[in-house]
Design a protein around this motif. Structure first.
Motif, mmCIF file in Angstrom:
data_model
loop_
_atom_site.group_PDB
_atom_site.id
_atom_site.type_symbol
_atom_site.label_atom_id
_atom_site.label_comp_id
_atom_site.label_asym_id
_atom_site.label_seq_id
_atom_site.Cartn_x
_atom_site.Cartn_y
_atom_site.Cartn_z
ATOM 1 N N SER A 137 0.833 -1.193 0.000
ATOM 2 C CA SER A 137 0.000 0.000 0.000
ATOM 3 C C SER A 137 0.876 1.254 0.000
ATOM 4 N N CYS A 138 1.914 1.231 0.813
ATOM 5 C CA CYS A 138 2.812 2.393 0.846
ATOM 6 C C CYS A 138 3.557 2.534 -0.480
ATOM 7 N N LYS A 139 3.926 1.395 -1.086
ATOM 8 C CA LYS A 139 4.588 1.452 -2.398
ATOM 9 C C LYS A 139 3.683 2.120 -3.442
ATOM 10 N N SER A 140 2.387 1.835 -3.352
ATOM 11 C CA SER A 140 1.477 2.395 -4.349
ATOM 12 C C SER A 140 1.378 3.913 -4.230
ATOM 13 N N MET A 141 1.849 4.446 -3.107
ATOM 14 C CA MET A 141 1.794 5.898 -2.887
ATOM 15 C C MET A 141 3.185 6.521 -2.731
ATOM 16 N N SER A 170 -1.234 6.060 3.376
ATOM 17 C CA SER A 170 0.098 5.725 2.871
ATOM 18 C C SER A 170 0.731 6.915 2.171
#
Lengths: 158, 517
Positions: A85-89, A129
């Motif tokens: 999720s953090c990677k997606s942001m 995120s």
């Protein structure tokens, strides 16, 4: 040299207070790390003796879990979330910024002992995120600029 | 009259400044000589509006958000304590469409009550399930749960009633109830919200489970990453003990149940039930061979119910309103409701509890509002880091265990993570393997070694080294992990890897022959 840096009696008291619990080893390791910031390698014989385990068994448990550390942390520990999720942001770009800004990689401490950096796989703050945790405070929607603000004043909280 | 103002103590709200806003509201009220009563509630789950401040008015609660410290004086000036208009006013909280269209059973109280106030819990239908269970025979309690159709909210979706019946029917001097609160899946936060926002519902569910199978000791195995949940659970447990809802002779029934929170230490694999039991016993979290099932030989070798937070937190309403009431929500063999967690690149991330059957597209667009960046949503990972990536062509799939299984995907814990079209799916596949390598317990070879080799093979593919040959090797390796791993970590890592490859082959530089294969 680490021998002198931690108080054997307080560690003995933590062990004595918890050793009768079923499955006491994790609570004891948490107790020691809460008190000292890490689990000193030379506390392992005390723990092993208290629980009637081998030193190898205790060491094996400490090294299995990411959270337990065997060296003293910096004054502040930064946990950076690496999960999806953090990677997606934008967590990957944030990670690059953080490592450059602090001049260290994961599992390292800055030379002035101010910050330790650890990866974490999810802080449960996925709706905000990307996220970091500084000591016990979670911060959401972190940009490189926000990160710089937070570490300029790390004791202030979220 | 003292106005009541609600500001969440939920850790996501805190991560956006809720504590500072609460302090500023108190200070501003004092400056204006106005008495206010600040209640620290859980979050309603509309995280793009956090910190969300609510005010109790004669016509119900009125919401303002997102409130920053700099907005506080203007809110007082506008008369927000009387529910008056202000640019941040969202109207009556219950009328906000995101919330209004939900079907909240498990989350009925989250965001509404003071999470650690037993009185507030009781005033909102709390402990009615336990009171009913105290008058029932153990087998009747198990029957009620079986009747509800409740399935475990972990990856396997195993029927809860069957698990409980096995423990009930296994004779032993000591049985245990273990709550798996090691929710480590990216994109999931419903366990955290329950534990922070309504901890009594979990405590009540575990107590009912104890009565159902004759277990007198419970443990909540909680992630160390959730310090606020830890605090809320301990406060609630203490209050439950003091009022006679835990401990000896619960409410004069002659039944006993003790409950304790134990902290994990940052190992993802401890969310696997047998690894969790090893960890609770004070060991490395190595996965155990099954059989024996934990229901027969679990914690300290005794029959053990091990369920997720949401499964146990759904039990009180099933006992209160009956198994049929719960079963009447949902579709097919997926009964009741699913707390869906919207995360990642979405405009309106948050918690949506709906009956099974809502489609992924409705969730992503009607609730999630599309991507936060305004770009097209390209891929969605459902069910955590071991869940498959779904492309746009699959967005009309209903949220239903069987419908997802038919697509070679999983619903798991109901976590939904959206990615826009800037994502590189070969990087996400590589990350899936890397995550497995970091978190593998090391007991079985396919997971321990396969994940490390998996990273290397994907690197060769993306660097164009014998691409077709290495893609074949990657599929072969995934097949070995799928079929040869001891638990879901190694056994499901191929889901994100192969779904990324199958649906987004262009990101791997795959040739036309690979696409055709």
């Amino acid at each position: 040299m680490t021998e002198q840096q931690w108080d054997r009696e307080s560690v003995r008291a933590i062990i004595a207070g918890l050793q009768d619990k079923p499955g006491a080893l994790l609570p004891i390791l948490h107790g020691i790390q809460d008190a000292l910031g890490y689990v000193p390698p030379d506390s392992v014989p005390l723990i092993a003796e208290g629980l009637n385990l081998s030193r190898a068994e205790v060491h094996g448990v400490i090294s299995f879990y990411h959270y337990f550390r065997q060296t003293p942390p910096g004054r502040h520990t930064i946990h950076l979330c690496r999960a999806e999720s953090c990677k997606s942001m934008g967590a990957d770009a944030l990670e690059t910024h953080v490592k450059t800004r602090l001049g260290i990689d994961y599992h390292e401490t800055t030379p002035d002992q101010a910050f330790s950096l650890e990866p974490v796989y999810c802080l449960g703050n996925c709706a905000c995120s990307p996220s970091i945790m500084v000591d016990h405070d979670v911060h959401g929607r972190i940009t490189p600029e926000r990160f710089d603000e937070i570490i300029a004043n790390p004791g202030v909280g979220a | 009259m003292t106005a009541t103002v609600y500001i969440p103590r939920d850790s996501s709200a805190l991560s956006l400044g809720a504590e500072r806003v609460a302090n500023a509201l108190q200070a501003e009220a004092a400056r204006r000589n106005i008495a206010i009563d600040v209640v620290r509630n859980g979050s309603r789950g509309m995280y793009w509006l956090e910190p969300l401040v609510e005010v109790a008015t004669p016509n119900g609660r009125v919401a303002y958000g997102p409130v920053n410290v700099g907005d506080v004086a203007a809110l007082f000036d506008a008369g927000f304590l009387q529910g008056h208009p202000h640019p941040l006013c969202q109207g009556p909280t219950d009328e906000i469409p995101y919330l209004k269209q939900q079907e909240r059973l498990t989350f009925a109280r989250v965001g509404i009550t003071d999470p650690v106030s037993l009185d507030d819990y009781l005033a909102h239908e709390g402990y009615r399930g336990l009171r009913r269970a105290l008058d029932m025979a153990p087998a009747a309690i198990v029957d009620e749960v079986a009747q509800s159709g409740l399935r475990g909210r972990g990856g396997a979706a195993f029927p809860t009633g069957i698990k409980w019946r096995t423990v009930l029917n296994t004779p032993a001097g000591q049985k245990y109830i273990v709550c798996n609160a090691d929710e480590g899946d990216s994109g999931t936060f419903s366990d955290r919200m329950i534990m922070e926002g309504d901890p009594f519902v979990l405590i009540e569910g575990m107590t009912i489970a104890g009565l159902a199978v004759g277990a007198t000791q419970g443990y909540i195995y909680l992630r160390v990453e959730y310090p606020h949940a830890h605090r809320a659970l301990n406060e609630a447990i203490q209050a439950a003990y003091q009022a006679g809802y835990l401990g000896r002779d619960i409410l004069g029934s002659g039944k006993d149940f003790d409950l304790e929170v134990r902290l994990g230490a940052g190992a993802y694999v401890c969310g696997e039930e047998t690894s969790l039991l090893e960890s609770l016993e004070g060991k490395r979290g190595l996965v155990r061979f099954k059989p024996p099932l934990p229901a027969i030989k679990g914690l300290f070798g005794q029959p053990t119910i091990i369920n997720n937070v949401i499964s146990l937190a759904s039990v009180p309403i099933i006992l209160d309103k009956g198994g049929d009431y719960y079963r009447d929500f949902g579709m097919g063999r997926s009964r009741g409701t699913l707390p869906i967690q919207l995360a990642g690149n979405l405009k309106h991330p948050g918690l949506v509890e709906k009956a099974f059957g809502v489609t992924l597209r409705e969730i992503l667009y009607d609730y999630g509002g599309g991507s936060a960046t305004g770009r097209p949503i390209r891929a969605v990972q459902v069910g955590g880091p071991l869940g498959a990536y779904l492309p746009e062509s699959q967005f009309d799939t209903p949220l239903d265990y069987e419908a997802f299984a038919a697509l070679w995907a999983v619903l798991g814990h109901g976590g939904v993570v959206a990615f826009d079209d800037s994502v590189d799916m070969s990087k996400m596949a590589r990350y899936g393997m890397e995550f497995c390598a970091v978190e593998s317990c090391g007991k079985c070879t396919p997971c321990r070694i396969g994940s490390t080799r998996g990273v290397e093979v994907i690197d060769k593919v993306t660097h164009g080294v014998e691409r077709d040959k290495n893609l074949k090797l990657l599929r072969d390796l995934c097949d070995t992990m799928l079929n040869g791993s001891l638990c879901a970590l190694g056994g499901m890592t191929p889901y994100p890897v192969l779904s990324a490859l199958n649906h987004f082959p262009e990101d791997f530089g795959a040739s036309a022959t690979e696409k055709a294969a």
